[in-house]
Design a protein around this motif. Structure first.
Motif, PDB file in Angstrom:
ATOM      1  N   GLN A 191     -31.191  -0.648 -20.983  1.00 38.63           N
ATOM      2  CA  GLN A 191     -30.280  -1.725 -20.612  1.00 38.63           C
ATOM      3  C   GLN A 191     -28.829  -1.237 -20.574  1.00 38.63           C
ATOM      4  O   GLN A 191     -28.423  -0.411 -21.391  1.00 38.63           O
ATOM      5  CB  GLN A 191     -30.379  -2.892 -21.604  1.00 38.63           C
ATOM      6  N   LEU A 192     -28.072  -1.786 -19.638  1.00 38.47           N
ATOM      7  CA  LEU A 192     -26.639  -1.519 -19.543  1.00 38.47           C
ATOM      8  C   LEU A 192     -25.885  -2.671 -20.188  1.00 38.47           C
ATOM      9  O   LEU A 192     -26.101  -3.837 -19.851  1.00 38.47           O
ATOM     10  CB  LEU A 192     -26.236  -1.354 -18.080  1.00 38.47           C
ATOM     11  N   VAL A 193     -24.986  -2.349 -21.109  1.00 36.81           N
ATOM     12  CA  VAL A 193     -24.133  -3.352 -21.758  1.00 36.81           C
ATOM     13  C   VAL A 193     -22.691  -3.045 -21.370  1.00 36.81           C
ATOM     14  O   VAL A 193     -22.151  -1.994 -21.734  1.00 36.81           O
ATOM     15  CB  VAL A 193     -24.288  -3.328 -23.289  1.00 36.81           C
ATOM     16  N   LEU A 194     -22.067  -3.932 -20.600  1.00 40.06           N
ATOM     17  CA  LEU A 194     -20.712  -3.701 -20.105  1.00 40.06           C
ATOM     18  C   LEU A 194     -19.684  -4.221 -21.100  1.00 40.06           C
ATOM     19  O   LEU A 194     -19.711  -5.393 -21.482  1.00 40.06           O
ATOM     20  CB  LEU A 194     -20.526  -4.387 -18.753  1.00 40.06           C
ATOM     21  N   LEU A 195     -18.771  -3.341 -21.529  1.00 37.47           N
ATOM     22  CA  LEU A 195     -17.717  -3.694 -22.467  1.00 37.47           C
ATOM     23  C   LEU A 195     -16.371  -3.452 -21.786  1.00 37.47           C
ATOM     24  O   LEU A 195     -16.062  -2.330 -21.393  1.00 37.47           O
ATOM     25  CB  LEU A 195     -17.811  -2.846 -23.743  1.00 37.47           C
ATOM     26  N   LEU A 196     -15.582  -4.501 -21.644  1.00 31.72           N
ATOM     27  CA  LEU A 196     -14.279  -4.396 -20.988  1.00 31.72           C
ATOM     28  C   LEU A 196     -13.163  -4.411 -22.030  1.00 31.72           C
ATOM     29  O   LEU A 196     -13.273  -5.058 -23.067  1.00 31.72           O
ATOM     30  CB  LEU A 196     -14.094  -5.546 -20.000  1.00 31.72           C
ATOM     31  N   VAL A 197     -12.107  -3.686 -21.728  1.00 32.70           N
ATOM     32  CA  VAL A 197     -10.972  -3.553 -22.651  1.00 32.70           C
ATOM     33  C   VAL A 197      -9.721  -4.023 -21.938  1.00 32.70           C
ATOM     34  O   VAL A 197      -9.237  -3.360 -21.015  1.00 32.70           O
ATOM     35  CB  VAL A 197     -10.807  -2.094 -23.117  1.00 32.70           C
ATOM     36  N   GLU A 198      -9.194  -5.160 -22.334  1.00 33.36           N
ATOM     37  CA  GLU A 198      -7.971  -5.688 -21.724  1.00 33.36           C
ATOM     38  C   GLU A 198      -6.713  -5.148 -22.401  1.00 33.36           C
ATOM     39  O   GLU A 198      -5.720  -4.870 -21.754  1.00 33.36           O
ATOM     40  CB  GLU A 198      -7.975  -7.220 -21.793  1.00 33.36           C
ATOM     41  N   GLY A 217     -32.635   1.042 -26.963  1.00 29.32           N
ATOM     42  CA  GLY A 217     -32.937   0.916 -25.543  1.00 29.32           C
ATOM     43  C   GLY A 217     -31.775   0.356 -24.748  1.00 29.32           C
ATOM     44  O   GLY A 217     -31.964  -0.206 -23.671  1.00 29.32           O
ATOM     45  N   ALA A 218     -30.550   0.527 -25.261  1.00 25.91           N
ATOM     46  CA  ALA A 218     -29.365   0.014 -24.574  1.00 25.91           C
ATOM     47  C   ALA A 218     -28.242   1.050 -24.645  1.00 25.91           C
ATOM     48  O   ALA A 218     -28.146   1.821 -25.606  1.00 25.91           O
ATOM     49  CB  ALA A 218     -28.899  -1.293 -25.200  1.00 25.91           C
ATOM     50  N   VAL A 219     -27.419   1.063 -23.611  1.00 20.39           N
ATOM     51  CA  VAL A 219     -26.269   1.966 -23.525  1.00 20.39           C
ATOM     52  C   VAL A 219     -25.048   1.145 -23.127  1.00 20.39           C
ATOM     53  O   VAL A 219     -25.120   0.303 -22.221  1.00 20.39           O
ATOM     54  CB  VAL A 219     -26.522   3.090 -22.494  1.00 20.39           C
ATOM     55  N   ALA A 220     -23.939   1.369 -23.806  1.00 28.17           N
ATOM     56  CA  ALA A 220     -22.688   0.678 -23.478  1.00 28.17           C
ATOM     57  C   ALA A 220     -21.944   1.418 -22.376  1.00 28.17           C
ATOM     58  O   ALA A 220     -21.926   2.650 -22.345  1.00 28.17           O
ATOM     59  CB  ALA A 220     -21.804   0.570 -24.713  1.00 28.17           C
ATOM     60  N   VAL A 221     -21.350   0.668 -21.467  1.00 31.34           N
ATOM     61  CA  VAL A 221     -20.436   1.210 -20.459  1.00 31.34           C
ATOM     62  C   VAL A 221     -19.074   0.594 -20.736  1.00 31.34           C
ATOM     63  O   VAL A 221     -18.905  -0.627 -20.675  1.00 31.34           O
ATOM     64  CB  VAL A 221     -20.913   0.883 -19.035  1.00 31.34           C
ATOM     65  N   ILE A 222     -18.112   1.437 -21.069  1.00 35.66           N
ATOM     66  CA  ILE A 222     -16.794   0.972 -21.517  1.00 35.66           C
ATOM     67  C   ILE A 222     -15.751   1.340 -20.472  1.00 35.66           C
ATOM     68  O   ILE A 222     -15.628   2.504 -20.085  1.00 35.66           O
ATOM     69  CB  ILE A 222     -16.430   1.599 -22.870  1.00 35.66           C
ATOM     70  N   ILE A 223     -14.998   0.339 -20.016  1.00 36.50           N
ATOM     71  CA  ILE A 223     -13.969   0.563 -18.999  1.00 36.50           C
ATOM     72  C   ILE A 223     -12.646  -0.012 -19.515  1.00 36.50           C
ATOM     73  O   ILE A 223     -12.470  -1.233 -19.559  1.00 36.50           O
ATOM     74  CB  ILE A 223     -14.327  -0.105 -17.664  1.00 36.50           C
ATOM     75  N   PRO A 224     -11.724   0.826 -19.919  1.00 35.41           N
ATOM     76  CA  PRO A 224     -10.444   0.335 -20.441  1.00 35.41           C
ATOM     77  C   PRO A 224      -9.444   0.000 -19.333  1.00 35.41           C
ATOM     78  O   PRO A 224      -8.405   0.646 -19.186  1.00 35.41           O
ATOM     79  CB  PRO A 224      -9.964   1.486 -21.325  1.00 35.41           C
TER      80      PRO A 224
END
Length: 347
Positions: free
Chosen positions: A104-111, A68-75
């Protein structure tokens, strides 16, 4: 929501007893299974509301094999993500669509590159059902990671990488007509009688920037190399590029910037150099992401893309893919959304 009848958390068995059905029937209703007659499903839902029953997420995951969750990945660096309204608009669209699917939205950031090990472990660990990613660069390892672990993905933006054998039909993406929008911007400037039209493009390892540069050259093929300067999709990068362009060629009478933030940087430098906009130099941007274009000085003529709508479409395509089990099969795409020139005072 009504309070439970007692101090303890209501159970699946309590719902079944109140609804007058079996525990298995309640489980199928709660987990979205088929085979429950409508009048029984209505009784179960009524009992759930009356008792204030909340499904156990871990148990539901075991039954449905869905988190029930999806990742949103922004590099991209955090500083850019939280300063560029493009990202907030796209995330808003994604969030609205996922909310409509109770996901659910799970935000994953890539530095930097070392973050990809963490991202791969998280995705492979079964924490999310699928992922959305946008603002990728051509050397980004994320597509290879997704392919390696079998993660359902939808991308924002035309892919800049080469898919492996048999992989072309597994790539779904949503993008704006970047090349067509750029052509409209340059045609608009030519129609005003502008003849020294410069272009501030974004990083050319991103397909949106490359496509907008191609659109510029489609309409203005005779442009000299000195009329093009590479920015970084930030206001500071646009300012640096505008200063370089004026130093190279003070006769520039128009600028097409690859996004609105770079256009605002260009406007600032033009003011500092005493160049009137649009009387001496017309300026056109790209995005029309609030509040940048309308609050610019002067308000910015720009190419509008439906940023929030693209986010919603990305999420919708992923949810459709998850719902009908498309993993390993041909998937929809690409989806290319229209752009439109919005004329304001800057050009």
């Amino acid at each position: 929501m009504p309070e439970p009848r007692s101090g303890s958390r209501p159970t699946l068995e309590a719902v079944a007893a109140l609804a007058g059905v079996s525990r298995a029937t309640v489980s199928r209703v709660v987990n979205g299974g088929d085979g429950v007659r409508p009048h029984l499903a209505d009784r179960v839902q009524t009992a759930i509301q009356e008792l204030g029953y909340i499904p156990n997420h871990a148990a539901r995951t075991l039954v449905t094999r869905r988190t029930g969750a999806v990742a949103v990945i922004i590099p991209e660096p955090e500083a850019r993500i939280f300063s560029d309204p493009f990202f907030s608009r796209q995330i808003r669209g994604i969030s609205k669509e996922l909310t409509a699917h109770d996901t659910q939205l799970v935000l994953l950031l890539v530095e930097d590159l070392c973050d990809y090990d963490r991202i791969e472990r998280y995705l492979a660990g079964g924490h999310v059902d699928g992922a959305l990613a946008f603002s990728l660069h051509t050397d980004d390892p994320l597509p290879a990671i997704a392919s390696r672990i079998g993660m359902p993905m939808v991308y924002g933006g035309r892919p800049g990488w080469t898919a492996g054998p048999g992989e072309d039909d597994k790539v779904t993406y949503v993008d704006a007509d970047n090349r067509g929008g750029a052509r409209d911007a340059v045609r608009h400037l030519l129609a005003q009688g502008r003849r020294r039209i410069a272009h501030i493009c974004g990083p050319l390892d991103q397909t949106s920037a490359a496509d907008r540069l191609s659109g510029y050259h489609d309409v203005f093929p005779a442009a000299e190399p000195e009329l093009v300067s590479v920015g970084d999709f930030t206001a500071a990068g646009g300012a640096r590029a505008m200063a370089e362009l004026l130093d190279r060629d003070p006769s520039i009478d128009a600028v097409f910037a690859g996004n609105d933030l770079m256009a605002t940087g260009a406007l600032r430098v033009l003011r500092e150099r005493g160049r009137a906009v649009p009387a001496e130099v017309a300026v056109v941007g790209f995005d029309d992401a609030e509040p940048v274009a309308e609050s610019a000085d002067p308000p910015l003529t720009t190419v509008r893309q439906d940023i929030e709508g693209m986010g919603r479409m990305m999420a919708r395509l992923l949810m459709e893919r998850l719902a009908d089990g498309r993993e390993g099969r041909a998937v929809p795409g690409p989806v290319i959304t229209e752009t439109a020139l919005v004329q304001r005072a800057s050009g």
